[in-house]
Design a protein around this motif. Sequence first.
Motif, PDB file in Angstrom:
ATOM      1  N   LEU A 209       3.491   8.227 -11.164  1.00 28.44           N
ATOM      2  CA  LEU A 209       2.745   7.920 -12.383  1.00 28.44           C
ATOM      3  C   LEU A 209       1.902   9.113 -12.828  1.00 28.44           C
ATOM      4  O   LEU A 209       1.905   9.486 -14.018  1.00 28.44           O
ATOM      5  CB  LEU A 209       1.870   6.688 -12.137  1.00 28.44           C
ATOM      6  CG  LEU A 209       1.066   6.122 -13.307  1.00 28.44           C
ATOM      7  CD1 LEU A 209       0.959   4.608 -13.165  1.00 28.44           C
ATOM      8  CD2 LEU A 209      -0.343   6.702 -13.365  1.00 28.44           C
ATOM      9  N   ILE A 210       1.166   9.715 -11.907  1.00 25.02           N
ATOM     10  CA  ILE A 210       0.303  10.847 -12.270  1.00 25.02           C
ATOM     11  C   ILE A 210       1.144  12.051 -12.694  1.00 25.02           C
ATOM     12  O   ILE A 210       0.813  12.753 -13.668  1.00 25.02           O
ATOM     13  CB  ILE A 210      -0.622  11.207 -11.101  1.00 25.02           C
ATOM     14  CG1 ILE A 210      -1.593  10.056 -10.810  1.00 25.02           C
ATOM     15  CG2 ILE A 210      -1.414  12.477 -11.402  1.00 25.02           C
ATOM     16  CD1 ILE A 210      -2.474  10.272  -9.608  1.00 25.02           C
TER      17      ILE A 210
ATOM     18  N   VAL B 268       2.622   1.582  -3.465  1.00 28.81           N
ATOM     19  CA  VAL B 268       1.671   1.946  -4.517  1.00 28.81           C
ATOM     20  C   VAL B 268       1.355   3.435  -4.458  1.00 28.81           C
ATOM     21  O   VAL B 268       1.205   4.100  -5.498  1.00 28.81           O
ATOM     22  CB  VAL B 268       0.377   1.108  -4.392  1.00 28.81           C
ATOM     23  CG1 VAL B 268      -0.751   1.719  -5.207  1.00 28.81           C
ATOM     24  CG2 VAL B 268       0.632  -0.310  -4.871  1.00 28.81           C
ATOM     25  N   LEU B 269       1.258   3.984  -3.250  1.00 32.05           N
ATOM     26  CA  LEU B 269       1.015   5.410  -3.116  1.00 32.05           C
ATOM     27  C   LEU B 269       2.167   6.215  -3.726  1.00 32.05           C
ATOM     28  O   LEU B 269       1.945   7.192  -4.458  1.00 32.05           O
ATOM     29  CB  LEU B 269       0.849   5.770  -1.638  1.00 32.05           C
ATOM     30  CG  LEU B 269       0.633   7.254  -1.318  1.00 32.05           C
ATOM     31  CD1 LEU B 269      -0.620   7.773  -1.994  1.00 32.05           C
ATOM     32  CD2 LEU B 269       0.578   7.483   0.183  1.00 32.05           C
TER      33      LEU B 269
ATOM     34  N   TYR C 145      11.148   8.467 -16.565  1.00 27.85           N
ATOM     35  CA  TYR C 145      10.078   7.718 -15.893  1.00 27.85           C
ATOM     36  C   TYR C 145      10.428   6.241 -15.773  1.00 27.85           C
ATOM     37  O   TYR C 145      10.200   5.624 -14.719  1.00 27.85           O
ATOM     38  CB  TYR C 145       8.780   7.900 -16.670  1.00 27.85           C
ATOM     39  CG  TYR C 145       7.625   7.064 -16.162  1.00 27.85           C
ATOM     40  CD1 TYR C 145       7.062   7.297 -14.913  1.00 27.85           C
ATOM     41  CD2 TYR C 145       7.098   6.033 -16.938  1.00 27.85           C
ATOM     42  CE1 TYR C 145       6.003   6.541 -14.449  1.00 27.85           C
ATOM     43  CE2 TYR C 145       6.041   5.276 -16.485  1.00 27.85           C
ATOM     44  CZ  TYR C 145       5.495   5.529 -15.238  1.00 27.85           C
ATOM     45  OH  TYR C 145       4.446   4.779 -14.787  1.00 27.85           O
TER      46      TYR C 145
ATOM     47  N   LEU D 155       0.712   3.507 -16.850  1.00 31.01           N
ATOM     48  CA  LEU D 155       0.555   2.238 -16.139  1.00 31.01           C
ATOM     49  C   LEU D 155       1.103   1.081 -16.944  1.00 31.01           C
ATOM     50  O   LEU D 155       1.860   0.241 -16.426  1.00 31.01           O
ATOM     51  CB  LEU D 155      -0.929   2.016 -15.814  1.00 31.01           C
ATOM     52  CG  LEU D 155      -1.278   0.704 -15.122  1.00 31.01           C
ATOM     53  CD1 LEU D 155      -0.586   0.604 -13.769  1.00 31.01           C
ATOM     54  CD2 LEU D 155      -2.785   0.544 -14.962  1.00 31.01           C
TER      55      LEU D 155
ATOM     56  N   SER E 104      10.683   4.403 -12.228  1.00 29.43           N
ATOM     57  CA  SER E 104       9.660   3.403 -11.880  1.00 29.43           C
ATOM     58  C   SER E 104      10.184   1.980 -11.970  1.00 29.43           C
ATOM     59  O   SER E 104      10.074   1.208 -11.017  1.00 29.43           O
ATOM     60  CB  SER E 104       8.438   3.571 -12.790  1.00 29.43           C
ATOM     61  OG  SER E 104       8.798   3.358 -14.153  1.00 29.43           O
TER      62      SER E 104
ATOM     63  N   LEU F 231       4.291   5.125  -6.041  1.00 30.98           N
ATOM     64  CA  LEU F 231       4.264   4.910  -7.487  1.00 30.98           C
ATOM     65  C   LEU F 231       3.140   5.695  -8.144  1.00 30.98           C
ATOM     66  O   LEU F 231       3.303   6.214  -9.258  1.00 30.98           O
ATOM     67  CB  LEU F 231       4.109   3.414  -7.775  1.00 30.98           C
ATOM     68  CG  LEU F 231       4.097   3.004  -9.255  1.00 30.98           C
ATOM     69  CD1 LEU F 231       5.403   3.412  -9.925  1.00 30.98           C
ATOM     70  CD2 LEU F 231       3.858   1.508  -9.399  1.00 30.98           C
ATOM     71  N   LEU F 232       2.004   5.817  -7.462  1.00 27.59           N
ATOM     72  CA  LEU F 232       0.882   6.566  -8.026  1.00 27.59           C
ATOM     73  C   LEU F 232       1.222   8.043  -8.181  1.00 27.59           C
ATOM     74  O   LEU F 232       0.848   8.685  -9.182  1.00 27.59           O
ATOM     75  CB  LEU F 232      -0.342   6.398  -7.125  1.00 27.59           C
ATOM     76  CG  LEU F 232      -1.669   6.962  -7.652  1.00 27.59           C
ATOM     77  CD1 LEU F 232      -2.077   6.250  -8.926  1.00 27.59           C
ATOM     78  CD2 LEU F 232      -2.760   6.829  -6.600  1.00 27.59           C
ATOM     79  N   ILE F 233       1.962   8.598  -7.230  1.00 29.58           N
ATOM     80  CA  ILE F 233       2.376  10.000  -7.335  1.00 29.58           C
ATOM     81  C   ILE F 233       3.296  10.192  -8.535  1.00 29.58           C
ATOM     82  O   ILE F 233       3.143  11.133  -9.330  1.00 29.58           O
ATOM     83  CB  ILE F 233       3.071  10.438  -6.031  1.00 29.58           C
ATOM     84  CG1 ILE F 233       2.061  10.439  -4.876  1.00 29.58           C
ATOM     85  CG2 ILE F 233       3.690  11.823  -6.188  1.00 29.58           C
ATOM     86  CD1 ILE F 233       2.690  10.682  -3.528  1.00 29.58           C
TER      87      ILE F 233
ATOM     88  N   LYS G  88       0.829  -1.209   0.000  1.00 33.71           N
ATOM     89  CA  LYS G  88       0.000   0.000   0.000  1.00 33.71           C
ATOM     90  C   LYS G  88       0.861   1.254   0.000  1.00 33.71           C
ATOM     91  O   LYS G  88       0.574   2.218  -0.718  1.00 33.71           O
ATOM     92  CB  LYS G  88      -0.926  -0.012   1.225  1.00 33.71           C
ATOM     93  CG  LYS G  88      -2.018  -1.048   1.163  1.00 33.71           C
ATOM     94  CD  LYS G  88      -2.964  -0.922   2.341  1.00 33.71           C
ATOM     95  CE  LYS G  88      -2.295  -1.232   3.648  1.00 33.71           C
ATOM     96  NZ  LYS G  88      -3.238  -1.209   4.797  1.00 33.71           N
TER      97      LYS G  88
ATOM     98  N   PHE H 231      -3.260   8.175 -17.162  1.00 31.31           N
ATOM     99  CA  PHE H 231      -3.278   6.945 -16.356  1.00 31.31           C
ATOM    100  C   PHE H 231      -2.943   5.690 -17.157  1.00 31.31           C
ATOM    101  O   PHE H 231      -2.134   4.875 -16.724  1.00 31.31           O
ATOM    102  CB  PHE H 231      -4.653   6.771 -15.690  1.00 31.31           C
ATOM    103  CG  PHE H 231      -5.002   7.857 -14.731  1.00 31.31           C
ATOM    104  CD1 PHE H 231      -4.439   7.893 -13.463  1.00 31.31           C
ATOM    105  CD2 PHE H 231      -5.880   8.862 -15.084  1.00 31.31           C
ATOM    106  CE1 PHE H 231      -4.750   8.893 -12.564  1.00 31.31           C
ATOM    107  CE2 PHE H 231      -6.208   9.875 -14.197  1.00 31.31           C
ATOM    108  CZ  PHE H 231      -5.636   9.898 -12.941  1.00 31.31           C
TER     109      PHE H 231
END
Length: 472
Positions: free
Chosen positions: A278-279, A271-272, A358, A308, A362, A274-276, A268, A304
């Motif tokens: 990614l966006i 992922v948070l 990126y 991804l 990532s 990675l989400l930052i 969790k 998105f």
Amino acid sequence: MIDGMVDYARFILHGIHSGYEDKACQILAECEKQSEKDDTKYILITPTRNWGFVNPLKLADLSKSRTFIAEPTVQRLLNTIWSDGLKKEGKIYEQSTESSWCCKPFEKVRRFFSPEKRFYLKVIFYVAFLGYFSWIMVSDKITSSAPSAAEVFLIFWVFTFIMEEIRQALPQPFDFFGERHQMSGQKLRTNLWDQFKLYIKNVWNYIDMAMLSFFVIGEMARSDPNTARILLAFSLVLFYLRFLRILTVIKSIGPKVLMIFKTLNDFKTMVLILLIVLIGYGTAVHAVLYPHVSDPLEVAHGIFFRPLFQIYGNLFLEDLTATETSGMCTNNMTEMHTGYKQACPQNVAWGVVFLVMYMILSNVLLLNIFIAMFSIACENIHREAEIHWASQRFHITEEYYNRPRLPPPFIIITHISRLISWISSLCRKDKKIRKQGKKDMKRIKMEERCAYNYIRRKQLEQVENSSKKADQ
């Protein structure tokens, strides 16, 4: 400052907990040496009045004292209960808790269904249920018309699962190893809330609630067969995942299932992060490559969807190399807005620079950190696999000791029987089911003797160590 104080307090409390757990293990070993095995087991399973009629085993579980549960004495007791139920240790696990109309034949049937036999019965019927549910899904029986006879039986089968979940969420009339509670008024309301809090602490219960909710909503959405089929498909997947709970009883699989849930906590957090990333990348690269695209779906696709799947290796290089002369895209604003063709990328060189940055961040950095964190978590669990599996074994034994004897869908018979027993108990005056008497005095005296001998032995060891240091 406050976080540091909280961490320090947690560290101190953890040390105190470990110290008392170690003392409890040593006193248990002392009792094992000085008393008969049956007497030691009796101490472990006898509810204590001062702790709300909870036995030491349940107290160890609630306090997460896994080392105590992993003690050989406790594991031998759990092995006896798991394989033989009440049959061999009847003088210890005495239960005068059946209703007055229950006679000896019913008692023999009750003793025949040990937790192990209940487990194997559930496995057989659960596999049959998964096969039946899968057959319903692939045979195109989900239609907008009234349910067929086969689907009605499936609905009834799932309804028995729902009844069992409700039973688990409610206060149990019998505690682990058979202590009966007389509950009424405020005490019943308190037990309702306490039991529900224990119910939602179990991760598997969240899966149960989700799979049953998907099934109920799917059946209610039969007017749209496609929606109903999708919801039921989600329910079926969760029913299959629920089978992992059954496999935790196997020593080689149980710790591995625990690894999955332990790594989810780290997952969790990562992922948070990675989400930052990614966006941020998706927004920047879409603004650079497609400045004239303002359609919400296209914008969401660029922010998105592309980032991804670029993590998984699909770099969408054909979109970067697309030109208007090749006919793959267009710079005409009218064609863009009508959706006739996709927009041609602008500033391709800068888009490639963003892509390289990126991918390094990532795929090279974050994903390797993921793998390292998962490896550390798995190593920690593997190092203490015996202790973790012992705790899981306790939960499995407790679950199948307390659960009804028959598996779904025949579990409805047990529920009806318990309901009749509960109604008949309301017509009788409250009375003590378990007489403490001499047995309580015997237990208390034995506990005091074991504790005294343990303290005495520790004092003698300290004196001997002091004398040895003085001689040196």
